[in-house]
Design an enzyme around this catalytic site. Structure first.
Site, short mmCIF file in Angstrom:
data_model
loop_
_atom_site.label_atom_id
_atom_site.label_comp_id
_atom_site.label_asym_id
_atom_site.label_seq_id
_atom_site.Cartn_x
_atom_site.Cartn_y
_atom_site.Cartn_z
CB SER A 254 -0.91 0.00 1.23
OG SER A 254 -1.57 1.25 1.37
CE1 TYR B 162 -4.32 -1.68 5.06
CE2 TYR B 162 -3.55 0.56 4.70
CZ TYR B 162 -3.98 -0.65 4.20
OH TYR B 162 -4.06 -0.84 2.84
#
Length: 698
Positions: free
Chosen positions: A575, A588
């Protein structure tokens, strides 16, 4: 001849057939015959009908031969799969024929007989159908008939079973002369309804489509019943000298052996595998006559074109199952096979023979375990296995009632290396960029996973979809089966945080395809909360799935890649947040950063073995994404102080390029990194985020 005595069922539907014209009845008959592998194997045999048609040039009625075109399969053929030829022009070719040395030249004249500009190429068997003076002709390869045809005294057996109803012709390679032989036989035996071709198959004929179909079934059923009587109570294949292992153990051994074999035979061209442990296979591989019968080779031309003339039998004692010993002996066993194949080629080659093809075996037989078959794609590997089961059935019947005989090596070679067969191979389309490769995609039922699987399958790869969501997994797999076919996609339920689950998923992939070449680690989860509100459960879950899960699947992939010794390819879907931190998402972001660094570590470890590891960093891929459903979408909207419905547009405007990022965009980057187009890249990161200065790699 696998021990089953179930007779063929007549499935002709008069009401349906009444709605069809003659070509339609030919198609109907063909599909019915091809639907049962006891009648003919995939791509084997052919059917024909002689039909009155209107000549598009003269308007006159002319007789046209409709016959299965080259390379077709009667079970799945459509009307456009039939070649059509003027029958009078086909007959006129007899005036040009100069003898058996002229066979190949005659094939070049077949296009000149084409009716109505039909582009479907006529097969080498066209004269066999055209010269038989009956309207409808079936040529099938039933195991029960080939068992007769491959027996030492096949002529006498044919006479014993069928009397004058079915005749017999000695072995001759398919072609123009065999067509003339059939014509001469019919003229000399006007009451005969068909003929057994030695070491080949069955021809039957009639002037009515339904009657021809029924006749073909009746002749095969007569052979099945005869074999059932003759083999009852007799020892098959000399009796069993080994016992089958339990199914779970057989499959575990197969999953361990197949990558080892695949790695050794797939260095020049990647191969895909298929495993078969049905009763007919186990009866043969456990038998006393396994090695002597296996060495004789197959008989029917269709068999050895798919399977090579003989299999490789691996030394394995299921009573003392030592798989490591088999693996240790593989190199020598394969070397010996290649040396023997080279001997066969050199002993039989002609001055104009094509160069020797891949000398590796296609069929591997293992006592107590079963059969592996390998080919350049999954369908061909499966079909090769089916053909060898046909060969087993033939050997079973022939060796029980007589002596089985394979084709002489020279005859086998002359078909395997036939110049016309070589020309057909040369006309095959160039393999796609990922042909022969297998990819395992975690999170395969999500938006990025689905798009990635579609992209890889579109380039010829087989894909194992792994996902924790069983319902979504089944739905995704079913959709791909419709789009790409059932051969190329499998599904496996997987929690990437389960060590045993990961091992089982890779084992299943090896059993289904023979190994894995590409791992796309894409399983995902998202969480958002200020650090003081981040629970330990939220933190652990993020780390478990996004870091530990990526570690577990990568470790298993590395173990497999090193066993295969074909290199390997790992692509992490990380990501933008792994490079550029975001507020209220510490769990995250930290886990995604761990993914990126793990990929770099693995790139260092894998390079010497040709294992490449790269990363794709998406950003804001909302469409089709499961992690963007529910709370994550709401939390990211709240963090940016906008409505949920505004989120996609917000991310578009935030990007430097002012573009939305779609799952297909991520899939394109993954494909690039998984393909040979990036063969000299490892340890790299590709951002697919429409431009974000914070996440520029440094």
């Amino acid at each position: 001849m696998s021990g089953q005595t179930r007779l063929l069922e007549n499935r002709w539907n008069d009401a349906y057939a009444a709605t069809l014209d003659e070509p339609g009845k030919l198609l109907y008959r063909s599909n019915l015959l091809g639907a049962d592998k006891r009648i003919t194997n995939y791509g084997g045999g052919n059917t024909s009908a002689k039909v009155l048609e209107t000549d598009p040039l003269t308007g006159d009625k002319v007789r046209v031969l409709w016959v299965k075109g080259s390379g077709g399969d009667v079970g799945t053929i459509k009307l456009d799969g039939f070649a059509t030829l003027y029958l009078d022009k086909l007959e006129a070719l007899k005036n040009l024929y100069k003898g058996v040395e002229d066979e190949d030249r005659m094939v070049g004249f077949l296009p000149h007989c084409t009716f109505n500009l039909n582009p479907r190429a006529a097969s080498i068997d066209t004269p066999l159908h055209g010269f038989v003076p009956y309207t409808h002709v079936d040529h099938m390869h039933p195991d029960a008939i080939i068992a007769i045809a491959a027996s030492r005294n096949s002529r006498e057996l044919t006479k014993q079973i069928f009397g004058e109803e079915i005749g017999w012709l000695p072995w001759r390679r398919p072609g123009f002369q065999l067509g003339l032989d059939l014509e001469a036989f019919v003229k000399a035996n006007p009451n005969a309804k068909g003929v057994v071709l030695e070491s080949h198959g069955l021809f039957t004929w009639d002037n009515d489509a339904k009657a021809c179909y029924a006749l073909t079934l009746a002749i095969i059923n007569k052979a099945i019943e005869w074999f059932a009587r003759e083999t009852e109570g007799k020892t098959i294949f000399g009796g069993a000298v080994a016992q089958s292992l339990p199914q779970a153990e057989r499959r575990a051994i197969a999953a361990k052996l197949m990558p080892e074999i695949r790695g050794r035979i797939g260095r020049d061209e990647r191969k895909l595998g298929h495993f078969d442990d049905q009763d007919a296979v186990l009866e043969f591989v456990n038998s006393a006559e396994l090695k002597p019968l296996g060495a004789l080779g197959t008989s029917c031309p269709d068999h050895f074109l798919r399977t090579k003339i003989r299999p490789l039998i691996l030394d394995f004692d299921p009573a003392k199952p030592d798989v490591d010993a088999v693996i240790g002996a593989l190199d020598q066993a394969l070397d010996d096979y290649r040396v023997d194949y080279s001997r066969y080629y050199e002993a039989c080659r002609h001055d104009n023979s094509p160069a020797m093809r891949d000398p590796n075996p296609v069929i591997f037989l293992v006592p107590g375990v079963g059969m592996f078959s390998f080919a350049r794609d999954k369908a061909t590997a499966r079909i090769a296995g089916e053909f060898y089961v046909n060969a087993i059935n033939v050997m079973r019947g022939a060796s029980t009632v007589s002596d089985y005989q394979g084709l002489l090596e020279q005859e086998a070679f002359d078909i395997e290396y036939w110049l016309l067969e070589e020309a057909k191979l040369q006309r095959m389309p160039k393999p796609k960029s990922l042909a022969g490769r297998v990819a395992l995609v975690t999170g395969g039922a999500g938006g990025i996973g689905r798009a990635t699987a579609a992209r890889l399958m579109g380039e010829g790869a087989c894909v194992v979809l792994a996902d924790i969501d069983g319902g979504a997994l089944e739905e995704t797999k079913a959709g791909f089966e419709k789009s790409f076919g059932k051969e190329v996609v499998r599904g496996v339920l997987l929690d990437v945080t389960s060590e045993d689950g990961v091992t089982a998923a890779f084992t299943q992939a090896c059993l289904e395809f023979g190994g894995i070449d590409i791992l796309v680690s894409n399983a995902g989860i998202a969480s958002a909360a200020p650090v003081e509100e981040t629970t330990l459960d939220m933190w652990n879950k993020s780390i478990d799935i996004l870091a530990t899960g990526y570690f577990l699947v990568s470790r298993e992939a590395f173990r497999l890649f090193r066993r295969q010794r074909l290199g390997g390819n790992v692509v992490f879907v990380a990501s933008k947040n792994g490079l550029a931190s975001s507020p209220n998402a510490s769990a995250y972001c930290t886990a995604k950063a761990a993914e990126i660094h793990l990929a770099r570590c693995l790139a260092l470890e894998g390079a010497e073995a040709g294992i490449r590891v790269n990363t794709v960093n998406p950003d804001a891929v909302l469409r089709g994404s499961k992690i963007w459903n529910g709370e994550w979408r709401e939390q990211r909207a709240a963090s940016s102080k906008i409505e949920v419905t505004e989120l996609e547009e917000h991310y578009r405007k935030r990007s430097l390029l002012k573009l939305n990022v779609l799952p297909e965009d991520i899939a394109e980057a993954i494909y690039f990194l998984a393909s040979d187009a990036s063969a000299k890249s490892t340890g790299n990161i590709i951002n697919v985020d429409a431009g974000n200065a914070q996440s520029f790699t440094r």
